[in-house]
Scaffold this motif. Structure first.
Motif, PDB file in Angstrom:
ATOM      1  N   THR A 119     -13.354  20.409   3.044  1.00  0.00           N
ATOM      2  CA  THR A 119     -14.560  20.342   3.865  1.00  0.00           C
ATOM      3  C   THR A 119     -15.028  21.732   4.279  1.00  0.00           C
ATOM      4  N   LEU A 125     -19.964  23.282   1.200  1.00  0.00           N
ATOM      5  CA  LEU A 125     -18.909  23.313   2.212  1.00  0.00           C
ATOM      6  C   LEU A 125     -19.261  24.314   3.307  1.00  0.00           C
ATOM      7  N   GLU A 133     -10.270  18.914   9.572  1.00  0.00           N
ATOM      8  CA  GLU A 133     -10.865  19.468   8.350  1.00  0.00           C
ATOM      9  C   GLU A 133      -9.830  19.534   7.227  1.00  0.00           C
TER      10      GLU A 133
END
Ligand code: GDP
Ligand code: ZN
Length: 281
Positions: free
Chosen positions: A73, A102, A152
């Protein structure tokens, strides 16, 4: 968790690890992928399918492309006051993140060093572009970085010497030793240092440690994709005299003009041009 040639370490929900192969000869599976496996023998399995990915990062050079990480991410670019980092590499990672959709942040390690203030100043331009700069010291206190990793899947990149190993150890003591042990068992006699690995920080936070920043090539991006990956170029794209302007030496280039007016940093334009020239070698 990791790929070694045609063999893959797959972690099961109970945290055990299977040594897997694929059915297809040309299966493209990356560290971070979610897969379905069938057990074949004790500790071994076959990857049957790959789940849909939310992101995919490549590395590429003139000759080939390789998958680097799936489902990340954000890209966390580790730099430090000492040794000096290469501006081109930082910009290349930022461009890769932008191209892959991203988030990116710059983790400024070794905040305990006297050269820290100058390093922070040098990153001011990136911070103004909207890339968070997170100062911390992996040796003293990893907490400021951890705050940015929660929830994340972070791809950790950095030149050697910036402190990536120290960070991994501070984040997840013993984790790298565990993976090293598994990979030694699997990969007897072969070099495994150039592979990405996935670690768990907690149930929803994961870190993919990727080696060899030099290999983070962007040969798979066309010049127009490269330009769009430098976010501050975007307002000027399409405004050059020539429709196919590569923003290198062309007259009437709107991006070069913006740079002359100091609306685009010369170092960023130079990094972009270096990438374009590199593609053409
Ligand atoms: P890697 O090559 O990126 O994996 O870097 P290492 O983790 O091996 O670290 C490179 C050097 O930087 C080692 O000597 C570390 O002890 C040192 N180092 C790592 N983090 C810090 C820090 O927060 N402060 C200082 N002063 N040194 C650090
Ligand atoms: Zn142009």
């Amino acid at each position: 968790m990791a790929a070694f040639g045609r063999r893959y370490l797959v972690e099961l929900p109970d945290a055990s690890v299977l040594d897997c192969v694929t059915r297809g000869r040309r299966a493209a599976i990356a560290c971070g992928d979610t897969v379905a496996v069938a057990r074949t023998a004790d500790g071994q399995g076959v990857i049957e399918s790959i789940a849909e990915r939310r992101s995919l990062l490549y590395r590429s050079d003139r000759h080939r492309q390789k998958l680097l990480a799936a489902n990340a991410t954000q890209v966390v670019i580790v730099v430090a006051p000492v040794p000096a980092w290469h501006e081109d590499l930082v910009n290349r990672c930022l461009a890769a993140a932008e191209h892959g959709g991203l988030r990116a942040l710059i983790a400024l390690n070794k905040s305990d060093l006297p050269e820290f203030a100058a390093a922070q100043e040098a990153l001011e331009g990136h911070r103004r572009l909207g890339y968070p700069v997170v100062p911390f010291s992996a040796k003293r206190d990893i907490a400021p970085l951890v705050a940015h990793l929660k929830g994340e899947t972070s791809l950790l990149v950095g030149q050697s010497g910036m402190g990536k190993s120290t960070i991994i150890n501070a984040l997840m003591p013993g984790a790298s030793a565990r993976i090293a042990e598994i990979s030694r068992a699997l990969d007897s006699g072969r070099h495994t240092t150039t592979h990405a690995r996935l670690y768990h920080l907690d149930a929803t936070s994961h870190v993919i440690d990727s080696p060899g920043l030099q290999e983070f090539g962007l040969h798979h991006l066309e010049p127009d994709e490269l330009a769009a990956a430098f976010i501050e170029f975007r307002p000027w794209i399409g405004q050059c005299r020539f429709r196919n302007c590569r923003h290198v030496t062309e007259p009437g280039c709107a991006i070069a003009a913006a740079c002359k007016r100091e609306e685009i940093a010369a170092s960023r334009l130079e990094s972009y041009r270096e990438l374009v020239r590199h593609r053409e070698l």
